[in-house]
Write a protein that holds these residues in place. Structure first.
Motif, PDB file in Angstrom:
ATOM      1  N   ALA A  38       0.829  -1.203   0.000  1.00  0.00           N
ATOM      2  CA  ALA A  38       0.000   0.000   0.000  1.00  0.00           C
ATOM      3  C   ALA A  38       0.864   1.253   0.000  1.00  0.00           C
ATOM      4  CB  ALA A  38      -0.930  -0.009   1.211  1.00  0.00           C
ATOM      5  N   GLU A  39       1.866   1.267   0.844  1.00  0.00           N
ATOM      6  CA  GLU A  39       2.739   2.445   0.924  1.00  0.00           C
ATOM      7  C   GLU A  39       3.502   2.657  -0.380  1.00  0.00           C
ATOM      8  OE1 GLU A  39       3.610   2.446   5.750  1.00  0.00           O
ATOM      9  OE2 GLU A  39       4.988   1.394   4.402  1.00  0.00           O
ATOM     10  N   ALA A  40       3.969   1.568  -0.999  1.00  0.00           N
ATOM     11  CA  ALA A  40       4.696   1.685  -2.264  1.00  0.00           C
ATOM     12  C   ALA A  40       3.779   2.195  -3.372  1.00  0.00           C
ATOM     13  CB  ALA A  40       5.296   0.336  -2.651  1.00  0.00           C
ATOM     14  N   GLY A  95     -10.788  -6.045   0.353  1.00  0.00           N
ATOM     15  CA  GLY A  95     -11.922  -6.931   0.179  1.00  0.00           C
ATOM     16  C   GLY A  95     -12.859  -6.975   1.363  1.00  0.00           C
ATOM     17  N   THR A  96     -12.337  -6.690   2.564  1.00  0.00           N
ATOM     18  CA  THR A  96     -13.138  -6.825   3.778  1.00  0.00           C
ATOM     19  C   THR A  96     -13.000  -5.587   4.652  1.00  0.00           C
ATOM     20  OG1 THR A  96     -11.395  -7.778   5.178  1.00  0.00           O
ATOM     21  CG2 THR A  96     -12.600  -9.304   3.729  1.00  0.00           C
ATOM     22  N   PRO A  97     -13.986  -5.333   5.501  1.00  0.00           N
ATOM     23  CA  PRO A  97     -13.861  -4.195   6.423  1.00  0.00           C
ATOM     24  C   PRO A  97     -12.685  -4.350   7.376  1.00  0.00           C
ATOM     25  CG  PRO A  97     -15.827  -5.507   6.915  1.00  0.00           C
ATOM     26  CD  PRO A  97     -15.317  -5.977   5.601  1.00  0.00           C
ATOM     27  N   ASP A  98     -12.377  -5.575   7.785  1.00  0.00           N
ATOM     28  CA  ASP A  98     -11.252  -5.781   8.698  1.00  0.00           C
ATOM     29  C   ASP A  98      -9.933  -5.341   8.074  1.00  0.00           C
ATOM     30  OD1 ASP A  98     -13.011  -6.788  10.536  1.00  0.00           O
ATOM     31  OD2 ASP A  98     -12.503  -8.888  10.194  1.00  0.00           O
ATOM     32  N   GLU A  99      -9.801  -5.519   6.760  1.00  0.00           N
ATOM     33  CA  GLU A  99      -8.578  -5.064   6.089  1.00  0.00           C
ATOM     34  C   GLU A  99      -8.482  -3.543   6.117  1.00  0.00           C
ATOM     35  OE1 GLU A  99      -7.953  -8.719   2.885  1.00  0.00           O
ATOM     36  OE2 GLU A  99      -9.254  -7.038   2.357  1.00  0.00           O
ATOM     37  N   ALA A 100      -9.606  -2.872   5.957  1.00  0.00           N
ATOM     38  CA  ALA A 100      -9.610  -1.408   6.043  1.00  0.00           C
ATOM     39  C   ALA A 100      -9.235  -0.953   7.448  1.00  0.00           C
ATOM     40  CB  ALA A 100     -10.986  -0.864   5.658  1.00  0.00           C
ATOM     41  N   VAL A 101      -9.765  -1.647   8.449  1.00  0.00           N
ATOM     42  CA  VAL A 101      -9.433  -1.334   9.845  1.00  0.00           C
ATOM     43  C   VAL A 101      -7.930  -1.472  10.067  1.00  0.00           C
ATOM     44  CG1 VAL A 101      -9.695  -2.104  12.232  1.00  0.00           C
ATOM     45  CG2 VAL A 101     -11.706  -1.945  10.749  1.00  0.00           C
ATOM     46  N   GLU A 102      -7.342  -2.544   9.538  1.00  0.00           N
ATOM     47  CA  GLU A 102      -5.913  -2.774   9.728  1.00  0.00           C
ATOM     48  C   GLU A 102      -5.084  -1.661   9.091  1.00  0.00           C
ATOM     49  OE1 GLU A 102      -2.413  -4.409  11.049  1.00  0.00           O
ATOM     50  OE2 GLU A 102      -4.485  -4.791  11.662  1.00  0.00           O
ATOM     51  N   GLN A 151      -2.565   0.870  11.097  1.00  0.00           N
ATOM     52  CA  GLN A 151      -1.159   1.006  10.727  1.00  0.00           C
ATOM     53  C   GLN A 151      -0.807   2.429  10.310  1.00  0.00           C
ATOM     54  OE1 GLN A 151       1.215  -1.241  11.044  1.00  0.00           O
ATOM     55  NE2 GLN A 151      -0.128  -2.888  11.734  1.00  0.00           N
ATOM     56  N   GLY A 152      -1.766   3.330  10.406  1.00  0.00           N
ATOM     57  CA  GLY A 152      -1.480   4.737  10.144  1.00  0.00           C
ATOM     58  C   GLY A 152      -1.684   5.197   8.718  1.00  0.00           C
TER      59      GLY A 152
END
Length: 383
Positions: free
Chosen positions: A48-50, A62-69, A73-74
């Protein structure tokens, strides 16, 4: 720190180059970097950062939990959840400025009921089902759903669809999906909605469909969506992932001796074999028996059944413990691409990096990309 020589190296320079190529050749469209499934097994946060550094304007998960993570992580960039979200996620999405997908009339009703006017706005993209027949509002009801969103307290900012057969050269369904989504978005000309319809395959084969942005998933990782698309690439794709290990044991077996579980391989002559510390618990599935690896710049086969933690290879001659072995990637003049594993397993290239388990450390680099480890574009292939 890992005390085992098995590791996956992720070249973030390849991720960046692929994003830059899509931006350069995308008819002015922005790039939405798809980082779901732990960045297709490459590591969600570093990818994501790259991608953002290379100019992507939004991340998709794909999931809300991934967005939360990502938020934990800032990562503060725009994040779109492509999958379904439940009503209890709505206040969190408002608070953390996460974009969600409207997939049905029931979803719109539930989101409206869960909306908290005291929190920031809830940004919503409408998913139009134009033929995938998975989640999304049927194309015949898309305009009505959009009008309902406009009248709600939700902030309707985008619209998209997903193509089922964009990775094929000729597809009546693809053409029909294009016709259907054009009809829908035609109802919202000059509305300011953020429109994105192309996945990697469509972006590579049909740049005229770019709209405001393209969603780049598998191709961002340097993997062509299909063999058909691979043969017609408009620009090179640079694979980001390499997988390597090292020999941990070498022995001589006599002709007639069998090895590993089930005794499925029997030496036809006296042979040198070596053990590698990688097995199906790492994602090197048993179906990869017979797959080749590279050692000392030459291909050698995996023999016998692959075990949970180890596998065996046949050597052309005695080698030393510690010798580097390339399972995916480049060594010398030899290359093994992810699609070779996919063909052996009878699956698609998407699945291969996703099955590499967390037991395999991901090591990140910024090495210069090379033509030796790339899928070349059609003009280069013609030359």
């Amino acid at each position: 720190m890992s005390y085992r020589p098995t590791k996956a190296t992720i070249n973030l320079a390849a991720i960046k180059r692929n994003v830059e190529n899509f931006r350069e050749h995308g008819n002015g469209a922005e790039v939405i970097a798809v980082v779901k499934a732990n960045g297709y097994g490459h590591g969600m946060l570093p990818v994501a950062e790259a991608a953002l550094e290379a100019g992507a304007v939004m991340l998709a998960v794909g999931t809300p939990d991934e967005a939360v993570e990502l938020r934990r992580q800032g990562v503060q960039a725009d994040v779109l959840v492509l999958g379904a979200t439940t009503a209890d996620f709505i206040p969190y999405a408002q608070q953390e400025n996460i974009i969600v997908t409207a997939i049905s009339f029931d979803w719109i009703e539930q989101a409206q009921a869960s909306f908290d006017a005291a929190l920031p706005p809830l940004r919503v993209h409408l998913k139009v089902d134009t033929g995938m027949r998975r989640i999304g509002v049927h194309e015949s009801e898309a305009v009505r759903a959009a009008r309902l969103l406009e009248q709600s307290e939700l902030t309707f900012v985008g619209i998209y669809t997903h193509f089922a057969t964009a990775d094929e050269l000729e597809s009546e369904l693809f053409n029909e999906q294009v016709r259907r989504i054009k009809e829908v978005i035609g109802e919202f000309a000059n509305s300011g909605l953020f429109v994105h319809v192309s996945n990697s395959a469509a972006a590579l084969q049909h740049p005229e469909l770019a709209c405001d942005a393209v969603r780049v998933g598998i191709a961002m990782y340097g993997i062509p969506p299909s063999r058909d698309v691979q043969d017609l690439l408009p620009f090179p794709l640079y694979p980001a992932l390499s997988l390597e290990t090292a020999i941990v044991h070498v022995k001589r077996v006599a002709a007639g001796e069998s090895i590993s579980y089930g005794a499925t391989y029997t030496a036809e002559q006296d042979e040198w074999i070596a053990a590698l510390p990688i097995g199906y618990a790492d994602g090197m599935l048993r179906g990869l028996q017979g797959q080749e690896v590279i050692v000392q710049g030459r291909r050698v086969p995996v023999i016998g059944r692959i075990c949970m933690d180890q596998c065996l290879i046949r050597l052309p001659y005695e080698m030393k413990v510690g010798e580097s072995v390339q399972l995916i990637g480049v060594q010398g003049e030899e290359r093994i691409f992810i699609d070779e594993w996919a063909e052996r397993l009878g699956t698609i290239p998407y699945e291969v990096p996703c099955i590499l388990t967390q037991r395999v450390p991901r090591v990140y680099s910024e090495s210069a990309v090379t033509e030796n480890y790339s899928f070349q574009h059609r003009d280069a292939m013609i030359r």
